[in-house]
Design a protein around this motif. Structure first.
Motif, PDB file in Angstrom:
ATOM      1  N   ALA A   1      11.769  -5.151 -10.156  1.00  0.00           N
ATOM      2  CA  ALA A   1      11.003  -4.194  -9.348  1.00  0.00           C
ATOM      3  C   ALA A   1      10.438  -3.084 -10.223  1.00  0.00           C
ATOM      4  CB  ALA A   1      11.888  -3.608  -8.251  1.00  0.00           C
ATOM      5  N   LYS A   2      11.233  -2.604 -11.177  1.00  0.00           N
ATOM      6  CA  LYS A   2      10.780  -1.539 -12.076  1.00  0.00           C
ATOM      7  C   LYS A   2       9.576  -2.020 -12.892  1.00  0.00           C
ATOM      8  CE  LYS A   2      12.411   1.487 -15.775  1.00  0.00           C
ATOM      9  NZ  LYS A   2      11.622   1.056 -16.902  1.00  0.00           N
ATOM     10  N   GLU A   3       9.655  -3.236 -13.423  1.00  0.00           N
ATOM     11  CA  GLU A   3       8.535  -3.792 -14.202  1.00  0.00           C
ATOM     12  C   GLU A   3       7.272  -3.890 -13.357  1.00  0.00           C
ATOM     13  OE1 GLU A   3       9.238  -7.556 -16.084  1.00  0.00           O
ATOM     14  OE2 GLU A   3      11.067  -6.821 -17.044  1.00  0.00           O
ATOM     15  N   GLU A   4       7.430  -4.413 -12.143  1.00  0.00           N
ATOM     16  CA  GLU A   4       6.269  -4.605 -11.280  1.00  0.00           C
ATOM     17  C   GLU A   4       5.652  -3.275 -10.867  1.00  0.00           C
ATOM     18  OE1 GLU A   4       3.264  -6.479  -9.544  1.00  0.00           O
ATOM     19  OE2 GLU A   4       4.810  -7.462 -10.709  1.00  0.00           O
ATOM     20  N   VAL A   5       6.480  -2.282 -10.553  1.00  0.00           N
ATOM     21  CA  VAL A   5       5.961  -0.970 -10.175  1.00  0.00           C
ATOM     22  C   VAL A   5       5.242  -0.341 -11.356  1.00  0.00           C
ATOM     23  CG1 VAL A   5       6.661   1.395  -9.553  1.00  0.00           C
ATOM     24  CG2 VAL A   5       7.533  -0.556  -8.261  1.00  0.00           C
ATOM     25  N   GLU A   6       5.815  -0.456 -12.541  1.00  0.00           N
ATOM     26  CA  GLU A   6       5.150   0.105 -13.730  1.00  0.00           C
ATOM     27  C   GLU A   6       3.839  -0.623 -14.000  1.00  0.00           C
ATOM     28  OE1 GLU A   6       8.254  -0.124 -16.675  1.00  0.00           O
ATOM     29  OE2 GLU A   6       9.077   1.821 -16.071  1.00  0.00           O
ATOM     30  N   ARG A   7       3.785  -1.917 -13.714  1.00  0.00           N
ATOM     31  CA  ARG A   7       2.553  -2.672 -13.873  1.00  0.00           C
ATOM     32  C   ARG A   7       1.500  -2.163 -12.886  1.00  0.00           C
ATOM     33  NH1 ARG A   7       4.398  -7.966 -13.168  1.00  0.00           N
ATOM     34  NH2 ARG A   7       5.439  -7.699 -15.150  1.00  0.00           N
ATOM     35  N   ARG A   8       1.914  -1.816 -11.663  1.00  0.00           N
ATOM     36  CA  ARG A   8       0.984  -1.297 -10.657  1.00  0.00           C
ATOM     37  C   ARG A   8       0.493   0.092 -11.027  1.00  0.00           C
ATOM     38  NH1 ARG A   8       1.086  -4.398  -5.885  1.00  0.00           N
ATOM     39  NH2 ARG A   8       0.082  -2.782  -4.647  1.00  0.00           N
ATOM     40  N   MET A   9       1.266   0.819 -11.835  1.00  0.00           N
ATOM     41  CA  MET A   9       0.887   2.175 -12.239  1.00  0.00           C
ATOM     42  C   MET A   9      -0.303   2.161 -13.198  1.00  0.00           C
ATOM     43  SD  MET A   9       4.648   3.908 -12.735  1.00  0.00           S
ATOM     44  CE  MET A   9       4.037   5.398 -13.471  1.00  0.00           C
ATOM     45  N   ARG A  10      -0.466   1.075 -13.937  1.00  0.00           N
ATOM     46  CA  ARG A  10      -1.517   1.002 -14.973  1.00  0.00           C
ATOM     47  C   ARG A  10      -2.885   0.906 -14.385  1.00  0.00           C
ATOM     48  NH1 ARG A  10       1.635  -3.537 -18.155  1.00  0.00           N
ATOM     49  NH2 ARG A  10       3.520  -2.397 -18.425  1.00  0.00           N
TER      50      ARG A  10
ATOM     51  N   ALA B   1       0.839  -1.200   0.000  1.00  0.00           N
ATOM     52  CA  ALA B   1       0.000   0.000   0.000  1.00  0.00           C
ATOM     53  C   ALA B   1       0.874   1.249   0.000  1.00  0.00           C
ATOM     54  CB  ALA B   1      -0.922  -0.001   1.222  1.00  0.00           C
ATOM     55  N   GLU B   2       2.019   1.157   0.659  1.00  0.00           N
ATOM     56  CA  GLU B   2       2.974   2.274   0.651  1.00  0.00           C
ATOM     57  C   GLU B   2       3.476   2.538  -0.763  1.00  0.00           C
ATOM     58  OE1 GLU B   2       7.374   3.380   2.524  1.00  0.00           O
ATOM     59  OE2 GLU B   2       6.304   1.633   3.276  1.00  0.00           O
ATOM     60  N   ILE B   3       3.676   1.474  -1.528  1.00  0.00           N
ATOM     61  CA  ILE B   3       4.113   1.624  -2.922  1.00  0.00           C
ATOM     62  C   ILE B   3       3.035   2.354  -3.714  1.00  0.00           C
ATOM     63  CG2 ILE B   3       4.621   0.348  -5.052  1.00  0.00           C
ATOM     64  CD1 ILE B   3       5.909  -1.804  -3.241  1.00  0.00           C
TER      65      ILE B   3
ATOM     66  N   ILE C   1       9.987   2.031  -6.350  1.00  0.00           N
ATOM     67  CA  ILE C   1      10.833   0.915  -6.779  1.00  0.00           C
ATOM     68  C   ILE C   1      11.738   0.477  -5.625  1.00  0.00           C
ATOM     69  CG2 ILE C   1      12.721   0.256  -8.326  1.00  0.00           C
ATOM     70  CD1 ILE C   1      11.369   2.074 -10.456  1.00  0.00           C
ATOM     71  N   LYS C   2      12.290   1.425  -4.897  1.00  0.00           N
ATOM     72  CA  LYS C   2      13.142   1.094  -3.750  1.00  0.00           C
ATOM     73  C   LYS C   2      12.378   0.306  -2.701  1.00  0.00           C
ATOM     74  CE  LYS C   2      16.330   4.983  -4.130  1.00  0.00           C
ATOM     75  NZ  LYS C   2      16.816   6.213  -3.492  1.00  0.00           N
ATOM     76  N   VAL C   3      11.170   0.756  -2.384  1.00  0.00           N
ATOM     77  CA  VAL C   3      10.360   0.053  -1.385  1.00  0.00           C
ATOM     78  C   VAL C   3      10.008  -1.346  -1.895  1.00  0.00           C
ATOM     79  CG1 VAL C   3       8.147   0.044  -0.161  1.00  0.00           C
ATOM     80  CG2 VAL C   3       9.462   2.159  -0.338  1.00  0.00           C
ATOM     81  N   HIS C   4       9.669  -1.459  -3.170  1.00  0.00           N
ATOM     82  CA  HIS C   4       9.339  -2.769  -3.739  1.00  0.00           C
ATOM     83  C   HIS C   4      10.523  -3.718  -3.597  1.00  0.00           C
ATOM     84  CE1 HIS C   4       8.505  -5.900  -6.682  1.00  0.00           C
ATOM     85  NE2 HIS C   4       7.233  -5.578  -6.544  1.00  0.00           N
ATOM     86  N   ARG C   5      11.721  -3.237  -3.859  1.00  0.00           N
ATOM     87  CA  ARG C   5      12.907  -4.082  -3.730  1.00  0.00           C
ATOM     88  C   ARG C   5      13.110  -4.516  -2.291  1.00  0.00           C
ATOM     89  NH1 ARG C   5      18.088  -2.072  -6.546  1.00  0.00           N
ATOM     90  NH2 ARG C   5      18.584  -4.261  -6.243  1.00  0.00           N
ATOM     91  N   GLU C   6      12.854  -3.618  -1.339  1.00  0.00           N
ATOM     92  CA  GLU C   6      12.992  -3.962   0.075  1.00  0.00           C
ATOM     93  C   GLU C   6      11.970  -5.025   0.479  1.00  0.00           C
ATOM     94  OE1 GLU C   6      12.542  -0.367   2.325  1.00  0.00           O
ATOM     95  OE2 GLU C   6      14.325   0.555   1.454  1.00  0.00           O
ATOM     96  N   VAL C   7      10.744  -4.861   0.017  1.00  0.00           N
ATOM     97  CA  VAL C   7       9.658  -5.758   0.412  1.00  0.00           C
ATOM     98  C   VAL C   7       9.838  -7.139  -0.207  1.00  0.00           C
ATOM     99  CG1 VAL C   7       7.167  -6.178   0.180  1.00  0.00           C
ATOM    100  CG2 VAL C   7       8.002  -3.917   0.822  1.00  0.00           C
ATOM    101  N   THR C   8      10.173  -7.184  -1.485  1.00  0.00           N
ATOM    102  CA  THR C   8      10.196  -8.460  -2.209  1.00  0.00           C
ATOM    103  C   THR C   8      11.579  -9.069  -2.359  1.00  0.00           C
ATOM    104  OG1 THR C   8      10.438  -7.391  -4.360  1.00  0.00           O
ATOM    105  CG2 THR C   8       8.176  -7.768  -3.555  1.00  0.00           C
ATOM    106  N   GLY C   9      12.619  -8.254  -2.227  1.00  0.00           N
ATOM    107  CA  GLY C   9      13.971  -8.760  -2.448  1.00  0.00           C
ATOM    108  C   GLY C   9      14.289  -8.929  -3.924  1.00  0.00           C
TER     109      GLY C   9
END
Length: 97
Positions: free
Chosen positions: A88-97, A59-61, A74-82
């Motif tokens: 992480a960039k792909e996943e964050v961009e996917r969440r942006m859509r 939710a923070e992302i 992206i930084k938070v995603h990397r921390e959360v998921t490793g």
């Protein structure tokens, strides 16, 4: 004198190289085992009808994305998921859509 130092350096490198290779092979085997175990756990969860609980930091992302802070997200995603940077960039961009 320089020739002797060079020979000593080459011998040290030849001695260390197999050790580094063995460590790399062990890391690859461990990574493969971990991926297989993750797949099995995913199958067990799906079979049991159990959904993996979402991490509250996801939710923070979403909040960071709403504020236009993609890099921080992206930084938070990397921390959360490793995950790695590209993943992480792909996943964050996917969440942006």
């Amino acid at each position: 004198m320089e020739y002797a130092s060079f020979i000593a350096l080459v011998l040290v490198l030849l001695a260390v190289y197999p050790l580094a290779q063995a460590g790399d092979r062990q890391a690859k085997r461990t990574d493969l085992r971990l991926r297989r175990l993750e797949r099995k756990v995913d199958l067990l969860l799906a079979h049991a009808g159990i959904a993996e609980p979402a991490d509250p930091r996801m939710a923070e992302i979403d909040q960071l994305l709403a504020q236009g802070k993609k890099i921080q997200a992206i930084k938070v995603h990397r921390e959360v998921t490793g995950s790695g940077l590209a993943e992480a960039k792909e996943e964050v961009e996917r969440r942006m859509r």
